[in-house]
Write an enzyme that holds these catalytic residues in place. Structure first.
Site, PDB file in Angstrom:
ATOM      1  N   HIS A 172       0.948  -1.233   0.072  1.00 35.58           N
ATOM      2  CA  HIS A 172       0.371   0.293  -0.132  1.00 35.58           C
ATOM      3  C   HIS A 172       0.709   1.313  -0.644  1.00 35.58           C
ATOM      4  O   HIS A 172       2.237   1.107   0.528  1.00 35.58           O
ATOM      5  CB  HIS A 172      -1.059  -0.105   1.743  1.00 35.58           C
ATOM      6  CG  HIS A 172      -1.929  -0.683   1.052  1.00 35.58           C
ATOM      7  ND1 HIS A 172      -2.488  -2.051   2.453  1.00 35.58           N
ATOM      8  CD2 HIS A 172      -3.173  -1.177   0.523  1.00 35.58           C
ATOM      9  CE1 HIS A 172      -3.205  -2.419   2.487  1.00 35.58           C
ATOM     10  NE2 HIS A 172      -3.491  -2.951   1.078  1.00 35.58           N
ATOM     11  N   CYS A 259      -2.254  -0.183   9.592  1.00 36.42           N
ATOM     12  CA  CYS A 259      -3.921  -0.865   9.445  1.00 36.42           C
ATOM     13  C   CYS A 259      -3.892  -1.918  10.674  1.00 36.42           C
ATOM     14  O   CYS A 259      -5.549  -2.303  10.162  1.00 36.42           O
ATOM     15  CB  CYS A 259      -3.134  -1.822   8.221  1.00 36.42           C
ATOM     16  SG  CYS A 259      -2.034  -2.794   8.682  1.00 36.42           S
TER      17      CYS A 259
HETATM   18  C1  CIR Z   1      -3.715  -8.630   3.399  1.00 36.19           C
HETATM   19  O1  CIR Z   1      -2.893  -8.304   2.173  1.00 36.19           O
HETATM   20  O2  CIR Z   1      -4.058  -7.592   2.808  1.00 36.19           O
HETATM   21  C2  CIR Z   1      -2.785  -8.629   4.824  1.00 36.19           C
HETATM   22  N1  CIR Z   1      -2.394  -9.848   4.949  1.00 36.19           N
HETATM   23  C3  CIR Z   1      -2.388  -7.026   4.681  1.00 36.19           C
HETATM   24  C4  CIR Z   1      -2.858  -5.685   5.364  1.00 36.19           C
HETATM   25  C5  CIR Z   1      -2.082  -4.987   5.891  1.00 36.19           C
HETATM   26  N2  CIR Z   1      -3.174  -3.586   5.664  1.00 36.19           N
HETATM   27  C6  CIR Z   1      -2.213  -2.582   6.049  1.00 36.19           C
HETATM   28  O3  CIR Z   1      -1.493  -2.217   5.675  1.00 36.19           O
HETATM   29  N3  CIR Z   1      -2.734  -1.614   5.603  1.00 36.19           N
END
Ligand code: CIR
Length: 272
Positions: A172, A259
């Protein structure tokens, strides 16, 4: 319903509320690139410590209900974007994560006017970085042009401008940069196109550890990943107080500090 004020001129405030969700056993099946095995107990402990730290720093932490069938549901930031009186429920780029959104709707309903996103739009909250009247939006493997356009509609209700940023490496936009304060971007170079930030007149503070560029700014205290000690030194030299939390198990699942919570400012303020 028109907003009583437009959020464009709101000052940077501290988050006063944060929605979080506990880790469930299915976290073992989270979407991730790393091969290292996940330690579920350790992940739960680390998450609890992160939540405690937020609470200790004066944030009112509310837990969303458990979603044992959704391995990535701990990463709540990706499922909504809160802007002034409004909140946009996202359509996450990973199909497996779309089931998380309904429960975030319930969590946000008491607080904000809700909006949704229709296919083919996709957007993850991890791709949205606010800096005052501007929203920088990462175009990534999770967020597409249609998602950006839908966000721009909601942002316009608050007088906010959206600016696309190419994400060149990493999951991201905010995996590579976040705000230290209203005028300073903490950035791990070479992962996103830095020109839009430069054009907007933001100061850039470069760090070398990717985990060091993702921070939760709480005024003079900056919550940072323990995986980024050198970046913490850089931040301390700027006169801030870095507070390190170990979220190593979440990093293995490509998750960053931000997140793990959906942070909401007081009405009339915005939060990074
Ligand atoms: C994903 O791949 O969606 C999750 N394993 C990790 C999401 C992390 N989100 C973030 O850093 N905003």
């Amino acid at each position: 319903m028109p907003s009583p004020h437009r959020d464009r001129d709101a000052p940077l405030g501290r988050p006063h509320l944060a929605l979080v969700r506990d880790i469930s056993a299915s976290f073992q099946r989270s979407i991730r690139q790393a091969r290292a095995p996940l330690d579920l107990d350790k992940a739960a402990e680390q998450h609890a410590a992160y939540v405690d730290e937020l609470a200790e720093l004066g944030v009112d932490v509310r837990r969303l209900g458990p979603l044992p069938e959704c391995p990535d549901a701990v990463f709540v930031e990706d499922t909504a974007v809160v802007l002034g009186d409004h909140a946009l429920l996202t359509r996450p780029g990973a199909r497996a994560r779309r089931r998380e959104v309904e429960s975030v709707r319930e969590g946000l309903e008491p607080w904000r006017q809700l909006h949704t996103m229709e296919p083919p739009a996709t957007l993850d909250g991890g791709d949205v970085l606010r800096a005052g009247p501007r929203l920088f939006v990462g175009l990534s493997e999770r967020t597409n042009q249609e998602g950006l356009a839908r966000l721009a509609d909601i942002a316009a209700l608050e007088g906010l401008e959206t600016i696309p940023v190419a994400v060149q490496q990493g999951l991201h936009l905010k995996s590579a940069c976040t705000l230290l304060d209203a005028h300073t971007l903490l950035l791990c170079d070479g992962r996103v196109d830095a020109r839009p930030f430069k054009d907007a007149g933001l100061d850039r503070l470069v760090v070398r550890e990717p985990a060091g560029a993702n921070v939760v700014a709480l005024g003079s205290v900056i919550l940072m990943s323990a995986a980024a000690p050198k970046s913490a030194d850089v931040v301390a030299k700027r006169g801030y107080e870095p507070r390190l939390v170990d979220v190593g198990e979440m990093h293995k699942a490509d998750g960053a500090l931000t997140c793990l919570s959906l942070r909401i400012a007081q009405k009339g303020e915005w939060t990074a």
